[in-house]
Design a protein around this motif. Structure first.
Motif, PDB file in Angstrom:
ATOM      1  N   UNK A   1      13.833   0.529  -9.970  1.00  0.00           N
ATOM      2  CA  UNK A   1      15.028   1.061 -10.619  1.00  0.00           C
ATOM      3  C   UNK A   1      16.037   1.409  -9.524  1.00  0.00           C
ATOM      4  N   UNK A   2      17.299   1.684  -9.930  1.00  0.00           N
ATOM      5  CA  UNK A   2      18.322   1.980  -8.926  1.00  0.00           C
ATOM      6  C   UNK A   2      18.146   3.367  -8.326  1.00  0.00           C
ATOM      7  N   UNK A   3      17.829   4.346  -9.176  1.00  0.00           N
ATOM      8  CA  UNK A   3      17.698   5.717  -8.694  1.00  0.00           C
ATOM      9  C   UNK A   3      17.337   6.641  -9.841  1.00  0.00           C
ATOM     10  N   UNK A   4      17.261   7.939  -9.515  1.00  0.00           N
ATOM     11  CA  UNK A   4      16.865   8.918 -10.523  1.00  0.00           C
ATOM     12  C   UNK A   4      17.518  10.261 -10.238  1.00  0.00           C
ATOM     13  N   UNK A   5      17.646  11.049 -11.315  1.00  0.00           N
ATOM     14  CA  UNK A   5      18.143  12.414 -11.184  1.00  0.00           C
ATOM     15  C   UNK A   5      17.288  13.310 -12.056  1.00  0.00           C
ATOM     16  N   UNK A   6      16.673  14.319 -11.449  1.00  0.00           N
ATOM     17  CA  UNK A   6      15.788  15.195 -12.226  1.00  0.00           C
ATOM     18  C   UNK A   6      16.148  16.654 -11.989  1.00  0.00           C
TER      19      UNK A   6
END
Lengths: 370, 370
Positions: free
Chosen positions: B303-308
């Motif tokens: 995936x490109x990225x994540x934010x949690x």
């Protein structure tokens, strides 16, 4: 070389080039590798493309100067400083200069016009990418993201036990304390209007803006926008003075052009007039904001925080720069238009501009010099 | 103390308290200083308020246990672990427990119900603040914010000369390459719906969601949402299986409740099925996402990225945690509802709940236990 000698040399080169051109395809000089997907568009039997091979490193100046003579089209980036050389060294074969940028300060418009050379650029295509990051910075500045991510990155999360107002920021969206929200735009062009559209579901009901004092009011445009967005809750859109804008707005967006007339338009006085819960966002040009004043405003709580994608004097922004040091100010390295989709769109438009200019067709975006 | 002795002690305390109550105002115990603005609401002649004075530190357990007997109302936070003590030590004077939280896992609902004690909580008021941060994290994850801000903070901006794809991220908004955008919601409650509303001006035209398998389909609600948002471009809203959701979406939002039934619902298989340009956002509970799998997905480009905003095992998240170490994953310390406006709203609602419960009025948000 003196000017008459240079002029003579240019004529000789032109004659030679014309002779070669009788037998050869028109030469297109491309000063950067714009990525395989875009460069494929230049792989045509009717063009002789001479391209700098690196994507990350600017072209060698000598390479460029060697290639300008004889070129029918030149595609360049705003990093190329060849105003004088294009004017002086390009032969009469040159039909088009295409820049992969919205701005064209690096090109001598007058001289190109005089010689009948067309100029292509890449407007509009970056509007949505910049509006995205503008909203992102408004949210980040309100929600203390620099401080809170730093705590996590340093492994300190567990040192902060939950408390009612721990890490509490200033809310962008409408809320029970503030049932309406006001956006203030210093400059109200396409990016500002796309930003406003994005803010409506956050409960923004008022848009105030300032424009260049010499520009005429545009009540028809404003009425059209209001009619379009009224169903989503917009109740007012109005051109105002800067003092009214800054004192009324929950977010102040700096989205005006750079240059001497807007230099440090955001200064101590303006920042002091803002609400203490408001944030400032600059995604236009660093020169509009006095960095020292903004750092002071964040530090002393005149405003809640700030988010900037551009900084006066960039990219020379050291780790001890006042905005970099300020916990309430997010600083991004000018990535407003930096998405793969938008940059590919800009490259494609620049390439289509140069092809159309060389072959004599209609350019997707030609600068109207009149 | 054995249970019969404890029971006898409680009766005696109750009798004493009733005798005192005959002469005195009802006692309200508040386990935290909720800030001057909210606490002012408790400054009433008809209440005897006993409040812990610190805003940042939880109340002393002995202080709380000493104060539970004789209380008519108790206002607490989810950090207070007094399930058993409230059941066992509260006298029959106790009419209401009010928690400043949406969840009530820290309260023994059954036992309160059995004794006819009302329960107040604070739903809804945090919806908009969490939706704000959900959109913010989707933008941040796409635009490489962790990497780019780190370059600026380290004073390295000038070391990165402009290049066509420098820092280029994955664009959230619709663009010439991707003229439509699809949002996927794992869980489709109020926060998800408020998030969807915010995404419409970014060019999102499709909303896919999954729900608890045991919950009934709600076609009427979906038709209503579609009708409401169609003028803004929404063309489809549909409940789907998880595999379809993850493979079709440009952003996957994790917004379902925690607990055993959703534990690690986002695992390697799910992340592998996502688009390489898509991002994952989790603003619900850390337990839904396998941290090791998410870090691997970012690192290996699934995936490109994540934010949690939440992490499994929080707040024990060290600097060497795989998500903290991963440049393409933004980690916030659970600040979803952390705005001054929303936290003040939660405090106000909790206070109004306890006042109404003590005086016998209608509570702004009473848990319906049926």
């Amino acid at each position: 070389m003196s000017s008459p000698v240079r002029s003579l040399a240019r004529r000789i080169t032109t004659i030679t080039a014309h002779l070669q051109a009788g037998m050869a395809r028109p030469k297109v000089v491309v000063t950067r590798n714009l990525g395989a997907e875009a460069m494929r568009l230049l792989d045509r039997p009717d063009l002789d493309v001479v391209a700098w091979q690196s994507e990350t490193q600017p072209c060698d100046k000598k390479w460029l100067l060697d290639n300008i003579p004889g070129a029918t089209g030149i595609l360049l980036l705003f990093s190329e400083k060849v105003r004088r050389e294009i004017t002086e060294d390009a032969t009469d074969l040159l039909k088009v200069v295409s820049t992969m940028s919205v701005g064209y300060e690096h090109v001598d418009i007058g001289s190109l016009a005089q010689r009948g050379i067309r100029l292509g650029y890449t407007p509009d295509v970056l509007t949505e990418a910049v509006a995205d990051i503008t909203v992102m910075l408004a949210l980040m500045a309100g929600r203390n993201v620099k401080e809170t991510t730093s705590i996590v990155q340093n492994g300190q999360w567990s040192a902060y036990p939950w408390a009612p107002y721990l890490f509490a920021g200033s809310q962008l969206s409408a809320n029970w304390v503030h049932p309406t929200r006001t956006a203030g735009f210093i400059g109200f062009g396409r990016i500002a209007q796309s930003t406003l559209a994005r803010l409506l579901p956050f409960g923004f009901t008022r848009a105030l803006y300032t424009s260049n004092p010499s520009s005429k009011p545009n009540p028809a445009r404003d009425a059209e926008l209001l009619a379009k967005y009224a169903p989503q809750g917009l109740a007012e859109i109005r051109r105002v003075g800067l003092a009214e804008l800054t004192s009324e707005s929950d977010v102040v967006f700096v989205l005006a052009p750079g240059g001497p007339s807007t230099y440090h338009v955001v200064n101590e006085e303006i920042l002091k007039s803002m609400k203490r819960t408001a944030v400032l966002v600059n995604t236009s040009r660093g020169s509009l904001v006095d960095s020292e004043a903004l750092a002071k405003a964040c530090r002393e709580g005149w405003i809640w925080g700030a988010g900037v994608d551009v900084v006066d004097g960039e990219p020379n922004v050291a780790a001890d720069h006042p905005l970099v040091q300020e916990p309430r100010c997010i600083v991004l390295p000018h990535i407003g238009s930096a998405t793969n989709e938008t940059r590919l769109g800009m490259a494609t438009m620049a390439i289509n501009n140069v092809i159309a200019g060389v072959l004599g067709g209609s350019m997707p975006a030609e600068l109207n010099r009149s």
